[in-house]
Design an enzyme around this catalytic site. Structure first.
Site, short mmCIF file in Angstrom:
data_model
loop_
_atom_site.label_atom_id
_atom_site.label_comp_id
_atom_site.label_asym_id
_atom_site.label_seq_id
_atom_site.Cartn_x
_atom_site.Cartn_y
_atom_site.Cartn_z
CB CYS A 173 33.77 17.97 40.65
SG CYS A 173 34.44 18.42 42.25
CG HIS A 209 20.10 7.85 50.80
ND1 HIS A 209 20.03 8.57 51.98
CD2 HIS A 209 21.09 6.96 50.97
CE1 HIS A 209 20.92 8.11 52.82
NE2 HIS A 209 21.60 7.14 52.23
CD GLU A 265 29.94 20.25 46.83
OE1 GLU A 265 29.06 20.28 45.95
OE2 GLU A 265 31.10 20.66 46.64
ZN ZN Z 1 30.63 17.06 44.63
#
Ligand code: ZN
Length: 149
Positions: free
Chosen positions: A23, A73, A137
């Site tokens: 991550c 975006h 997520e």
């Molecule tokens: Zn992430």
């Protein structure tokens, strides 16, 4: 207790600078935002939203204007991630959103709540409140932030 929920999706990039594993890399997600409002149905015979907590199109419009259109975006960068901010500032016309905490899904859910709660309150007063933000997520990982009262 009566609630309604509107789901909106957007794409955004981030990184978790201190993460022990993957991550920390620049990457993106298809986020899904679920906005749950709590209140009483509007009692206003003849009104377009009579019998509703809030017209779903109004729920959407407020979230799009104040959050989703801004984050979609974009790259969400932690204000303490100076290396990343330096890099992004070198990209012409890049859509960058600086956030006050590391952009984990937990922190983003809290930030989204803090942005949106006053917007819904402004519109409909005390009769309606933002009861919960759920932010996905990934399809299998999400955070919930619930109003304290
Ligand atoms: Zn992430």
């Amino acid at each position: 207790m009566l609630t309604i929920t509107k789901r909106l999706e957007f794409d955004a990039g981030h990184r978790i600078p201190d993460h022990k594993s993957k991550c920390r890399n620049l990457h993106g997600h298809r986020y899904a935002l679920e906005i749950t409002l709590q209140g009483e149905p509007i009692d206003s015979p003849g009104a377009s939203d009579n019998g509703m907590l809030m017209d779903f199109s109004d729920v959407k419009q407020i979230a799009m204007e104040h959050l989703v259109d801004i984050w979609d975006h974009a790259f969400l960068v932690y204000e303490g991630d100076s290396l990343m901010q330096l890099l992004l500032s070198g990209l012409p016309d890049h859509k960058t959103v600086v956030v006050p905490q590391i952009p984990t899904v937990e922190n983003l859910a809290i930030i989204a709540y803090q942005i949106l709660a006053p917007r819904y309150r402004q519109r409909f007063g005390a009769k309606l409140q933002l009861a919960k933000i759920r932010l996905y997520e990934t399809p299998t990982s999400w955070a919930d932030y619930t109003a304290s009262n």
